[in-house]
Design a protein around this motif. Structure first.
Motif, short mmCIF file in Angstrom:
data_model
loop_
_atom_site.label_atom_id
_atom_site.label_comp_id
_atom_site.label_asym_id
_atom_site.label_seq_id
_atom_site.Cartn_x
_atom_site.Cartn_y
_atom_site.Cartn_z
N GLU A 142 0.75 -1.03 0.21
CA GLU A 142 0.02 0.07 -0.10
C GLU A 142 0.84 1.25 0.16
OE1 GLU A 142 -2.93 -0.09 3.10
OE2 GLU A 142 -3.61 -2.08 2.54
N ARG A 143 1.87 1.29 0.72
CA ARG A 143 2.79 2.34 0.68
C ARG A 143 3.33 2.68 -0.38
NH1 ARG A 143 3.83 0.23 5.84
NH2 ARG A 143 5.70 -0.91 5.15
N LEU A 144 3.86 1.27 -1.29
CA LEU A 144 4.55 1.51 -2.48
C LEU A 144 3.54 2.10 -3.52
CD1 LEU A 144 6.55 -1.86 -2.71
CD2 LEU A 144 7.60 0.54 -2.64
N THR A 145 2.28 1.48 -3.48
CA THR A 145 1.24 2.00 -4.48
C THR A 145 1.00 3.54 -4.35
OG1 THR A 145 0.39 -0.02 -4.44
CG2 THR A 145 -1.07 1.67 -5.12
N ALA A 146 1.15 4.13 -3.18
CA ALA A 146 0.97 5.39 -3.14
C ALA A 146 2.19 6.34 -3.37
CB ALA A 146 0.55 5.68 -1.31
N GLN A 147 3.31 5.95 -3.17
CA GLN A 147 4.55 6.39 -3.65
C GLN A 147 4.71 6.19 -5.27
OE1 GLN A 147 7.72 4.09 -1.87
NE2 GLN A 147 8.13 5.60 -0.53
N ILE A 148 4.10 5.25 -5.88
CA ILE A 148 4.13 5.25 -7.35
C ILE A 148 3.18 6.30 -7.77
CG2 ILE A 148 3.38 3.88 -9.21
CD1 ILE A 148 4.42 1.27 -7.80
N GLY A 149 2.05 6.67 -7.12
CA GLY A 149 0.99 7.63 -7.43
C GLY A 149 1.59 8.90 -7.55
N ASP A 150 2.52 9.14 -6.14
CA ASP A 150 2.94 10.48 -6.19
C ASP A 150 4.02 10.47 -7.11
OD1 ASP A 150 1.36 10.92 -3.87
OD2 ASP A 150 3.08 10.32 -2.49
N LEU A 151 4.75 9.59 -7.54
CA LEU A 151 5.95 9.75 -8.42
C LEU A 151 5.32 9.97 -9.94
CD1 LEU A 151 8.49 6.93 -7.37
CD2 LEU A 151 8.74 9.41 -7.59
N ALA A 152 4.08 9.24 -10.16
CA ALA A 152 3.26 9.44 -11.46
C ALA A 152 2.98 11.11 -11.81
CB ALA A 152 2.26 8.60 -11.54
N ARG A 153 2.50 11.67 -10.55
CA ARG A 153 2.11 13.02 -10.49
C ARG A 153 3.13 14.07 -10.64
NH1 ARG A 153 -1.42 10.72 -6.95
NH2 ARG A 153 -0.21 11.22 -5.10
N CYS A 154 4.47 13.57 -10.03
CA CYS A 154 5.87 14.28 -10.23
C CYS A 154 6.30 14.27 -11.87
CB CYS A 154 6.75 13.73 -9.26
SG CYS A 154 6.47 13.92 -7.70
N ASP A 175 4.54 13.53 -14.33
CA ASP A 175 3.56 14.47 -15.44
C ASP A 175 3.83 15.95 -15.07
OD1 ASP A 175 1.88 12.26 -15.94
OD2 ASP A 175 0.35 12.88 -14.50
N LEU A 176 4.33 16.37 -14.21
CA LEU A 176 4.66 17.72 -14.06
C LEU A 176 6.22 17.89 -14.73
CD1 LEU A 176 4.66 20.72 -12.93
CD2 LEU A 176 6.33 19.93 -11.38
N VAL A 177 6.97 17.19 -14.67
CA VAL A 177 8.36 17.11 -15.54
C VAL A 177 8.05 16.87 -16.87
CG1 VAL A 177 10.72 15.88 -15.57
CG2 VAL A 177 9.71 16.36 -13.33
N ASP A 178 7.27 16.08 -17.27
CA ASP A 178 6.99 15.75 -18.62
C ASP A 178 6.23 17.31 -19.44
OD1 ASP A 178 8.01 13.27 -19.00
OD2 ASP A 178 5.68 12.44 -18.62
N HIS A 179 5.33 17.67 -18.56
CA HIS A 179 5.08 19.11 -19.09
C HIS A 179 5.93 19.86 -19.29
CE1 HIS A 179 2.32 22.35 -19.47
NE2 HIS A 179 2.99 23.00 -18.53
N LYS A 180 6.80 20.22 -18.25
CA LYS A 180 8.07 21.31 -18.09
C LYS A 180 8.87 21.15 -19.23
CE LYS A 180 7.05 23.90 -14.89
NZ LYS A 180 6.19 25.41 -15.30
N VAL A 181 9.18 19.62 -19.69
CA VAL A 181 10.06 19.24 -20.78
C VAL A 181 9.54 19.72 -21.99
CG1 VAL A 181 11.06 17.13 -22.08
CG2 VAL A 181 11.22 17.20 -19.64
#
Length: 137
Positions: A97-109, A111-117
């Motif tokens: 469950e902790r890993l799944t939450a981290q993966i979600g947080d990393l996916a949002r990060c 997305d932001l980096v992809d947008h900025k790129v």
């Protein structure tokens, strides 16, 4: 009868697992090895293939962010043998469950980096105006 599998030195295990010799000694002191480490007549540590396999599990759990006390508890449960599978499952589900939450947080990060790129690629390709300081550059 075939010869038993050869035992490995601490240096060989360090090479195979990617752990340092210091880390292997630390893991031993912290009680995260299922079996006691054997010693040769000179007192040097000797490891089996099972030890290497278990250390590989520990390395992956640690790399995934599982705290050392949780790895130690998991090791204790495995060492105890059959009958505590429910507790093992509970421990691993909580970590998942902790890993799944981290993966979600990393996916949002990401997305932001992809947008900025994309923004900077467009600017450099002349498809967009340079970013202004007030636009969270």
């Amino acid at each position: 009868m075939p010869d038993p599998a050869p035992l490995l030195t601490i240096g060989q295990v360090a090479e195979r697992t990617g752990l340092s010799v210091h880390a292997l000694r630390f893991y031993e002191r912290e009680g995260v090895l299922v079996d006691p480490v054997r010693r040769d007549p000179g007192g040097r540590r000797l490891y089996s293939e099972n030890d290497v396999d278990w250390l590989t599990v520990c390395v992956i759990l640690r790399a995934s962010g599982m705290p050392l006390p949780a790895i130690r508890r998991y090791t204790e449960l495995v060492r105890e043998g059959d009958g505590n599978e429910e507790e093992r499952l509970t421990l691993l589900r909580a970590h998942r469950e902790r890993l799944t939450a981290q993966i979600g947080d990393l996916a949002r990060c990401l997305d932001l980096v992809d947008h900025k790129v994309g923004v900077y690629e467009d600017v450099l390709a002349g498809r967009a105006a340079p970013c202004r300081p007030a636009s969270a550059g």
